[in-house]
Design an enzyme around this catalytic site. Structure first.
Site, PDB file in Angstrom:
ATOM      1  N   HIS A 158      -2.665   7.741   6.828  1.00  0.00           N
ATOM      2  CA  HIS A 158      -1.645   8.609   6.227  1.00  0.00           C
ATOM      3  C   HIS A 158      -2.262   9.927   5.739  1.00  0.00           C
ATOM      4  O   HIS A 158      -1.603  10.965   5.733  1.00  0.00           O
ATOM      5  CB  HIS A 158      -0.984   7.928   5.019  1.00  0.00           C
ATOM      6  CG  HIS A 158       0.149   7.014   5.381  1.00  0.00           C
ATOM      7  ND1 HIS A 158       1.300   7.445   5.988  1.00  0.00           N
ATOM      8  CD2 HIS A 158       0.315   5.672   5.204  1.00  0.00           C
ATOM      9  CE1 HIS A 158       2.132   6.422   6.162  1.00  0.00           C
ATOM     10  NE2 HIS A 158       1.555   5.325   5.693  1.00  0.00           N
ATOM     11  N   GLY A 165       0.841  -1.191   0.000  1.00  0.00           N
ATOM     12  CA  GLY A 165       0.000   0.000   0.000  1.00  0.00           C
ATOM     13  C   GLY A 165       0.874   1.238   0.000  1.00  0.00           C
ATOM     14  O   GLY A 165       2.007   1.204   0.486  1.00  0.00           O
ATOM     15  N   GLN A 185       2.937  10.045   1.159  1.00  0.00           N
ATOM     16  CA  GLN A 185       4.232   9.360   1.254  1.00  0.00           C
ATOM     17  C   GLN A 185       5.147   9.694   0.079  1.00  0.00           C
ATOM     18  O   GLN A 185       6.359   9.486   0.164  1.00  0.00           O
ATOM     19  CB  GLN A 185       4.046   7.839   1.321  1.00  0.00           C
ATOM     20  CG  GLN A 185       3.412   7.373   2.629  1.00  0.00           C
ATOM     21  CD  GLN A 185       3.276   5.867   2.652  1.00  0.00           C
ATOM     22  OE1 GLN A 185       2.313   5.317   2.132  1.00  0.00           O
ATOM     23  NE2 GLN A 185       4.249   5.182   3.227  1.00  0.00           N
ATOM     24  N   CYS A 209       5.789  -0.045   7.357  1.00  0.00           N
ATOM     25  CA  CYS A 209       5.436   1.090   6.507  1.00  0.00           C
ATOM     26  C   CYS A 209       6.659   1.492   5.695  1.00  0.00           C
ATOM     27  O   CYS A 209       7.760   1.554   6.234  1.00  0.00           O
ATOM     28  CB  CYS A 209       4.983   2.247   7.407  1.00  0.00           C
ATOM     29  SG  CYS A 209       4.548   3.738   6.500  1.00  0.00           S
ATOM     30  N   LEU A 210       6.464   1.769   4.416  1.00  0.00           N
ATOM     31  CA  LEU A 210       7.592   2.173   3.558  1.00  0.00           C
ATOM     32  C   LEU A 210       8.241   3.460   4.059  1.00  0.00           C
ATOM     33  O   LEU A 210       9.401   3.725   3.759  1.00  0.00           O
ATOM     34  CB  LEU A 210       7.125   2.351   2.108  1.00  0.00           C
ATOM     35  CG  LEU A 210       6.670   1.070   1.388  1.00  0.00           C
ATOM     36  CD1 LEU A 210       6.191   1.399  -0.023  1.00  0.00           C
ATOM     37  CD2 LEU A 210       7.766   0.017   1.354  1.00  0.00           C
ATOM     38  N   HIS A 213      -4.636   1.610   7.654  1.00  0.00           N
ATOM     39  CA  HIS A 213      -3.264   2.152   7.702  1.00  0.00           C
ATOM     40  C   HIS A 213      -3.078   3.258   6.660  1.00  0.00           C
ATOM     41  O   HIS A 213      -2.582   4.340   6.979  1.00  0.00           O
ATOM     42  CB  HIS A 213      -2.283   0.989   7.468  1.00  0.00           C
ATOM     43  CG  HIS A 213      -0.838   1.375   7.367  1.00  0.00           C
ATOM     44  ND1 HIS A 213       0.145   0.839   8.185  1.00  0.00           N
ATOM     45  CD2 HIS A 213      -0.182   2.217   6.515  1.00  0.00           C
ATOM     46  CE1 HIS A 213       1.324   1.360   7.845  1.00  0.00           C
ATOM     47  NE2 HIS A 213       1.162   2.191   6.831  1.00  0.00           N
ATOM     48  N   GLU A 214      -3.484   2.974   5.424  1.00  0.00           N
ATOM     49  CA  GLU A 214      -3.295   3.960   4.349  1.00  0.00           C
ATOM     50  C   GLU A 214      -4.171   5.195   4.579  1.00  0.00           C
ATOM     51  O   GLU A 214      -3.753   6.329   4.330  1.00  0.00           O
ATOM     52  CB  GLU A 214      -3.598   3.349   2.975  1.00  0.00           C
ATOM     53  CG  GLU A 214      -2.728   2.165   2.586  1.00  0.00           C
ATOM     54  CD  GLU A 214      -1.240   2.418   2.736  1.00  0.00           C
ATOM     55  OE1 GLU A 214      -0.798   3.565   2.578  1.00  0.00           O
ATOM     56  OE2 GLU A 214      -0.528   1.451   3.030  1.00  0.00           O
TER      57      GLU A 214
HETATM   58 ZN   LIG Z   1       2.397   3.459   5.775  1.00  0.00          ZN
END
Ligand SMILES: [Zn+2]
Length: 153
Positions: free
Chosen positions: A136, A46, A51, A90-91, A132-133
């Site tokens: 953000h 995701g 991000q 998370c990236l 989660h997304e």
């Molecule tokens: Zn994330």
């Protein structure tokens, strides 16, 4: 398509609230394509627009579970029920992970890349990833919600 740089925890942009998308134009289509390419290149499941430094309400997901990849624009989470705990990463927080409590079930209401509304009933990892997304887009990172310690790989 082009790879975008993924912002890392500590960058202020990750803490800002994203704005709604109103134009489903070519620029948006390029952003979506770039986000998928960036997510796949990083082996992520995701990625949310903030991000990659774009403060717009958009995320992409691909759980590689046989379901189609998801593009969610101006998402809303409805009917969140129950809880589940999943070990998240998370990236934007490379090498760290931890247990986070999320809804066990939810309904995602959003627009697709063409501006058509859709609804997905989600559970298990799909619900975790959507939650989660979506966080953000409000400047919330999973580490804010970790139960116990944020672990290192
Ligand atoms: Zn994330």
């Amino acid at each position: 398509m082009a790879l975008r740089q993924v912002l890392i925890d500590g960058d202020e942009t990750l803490r800002k609230k994203s704005r709604e998308i109103t134009n489903f134009d070519d620029r948006l289509q390029t952003l979506i394509d770039d986000m998928f390419e960036t997510m796949y290149a990083s082996n992520g499941i995701g990625l949310a627009a903030p991000q990659v430094g774009v403060l717009r309400r958009l995320f992409v997901m691909d759980l590689h579970d046989g379901n189609e990849p998801i593009v969610a624009i101006n998402p809303q989470i409805m009917d969140a029920k129950g809880t589940q705990t999943y070990q998240e990463c998370c990236l934007s927080i490379p090498g760290r992970y931890g247990d986070v409590e999320r809804p066990a079930e939810l309904v995602l209401r959003a627009y697709d890349r063409n501006g058509e509304p859709f609804e997905i009933k989600a559970s298990e990892l799909t619900a975790v990833c959507i939650s989660h997304e979506n966080d953000h887009l409000d400047g919330i990172l999973f580490k804010d919600k970790v139960k116990g310690e944020l672990l290192s790989q």
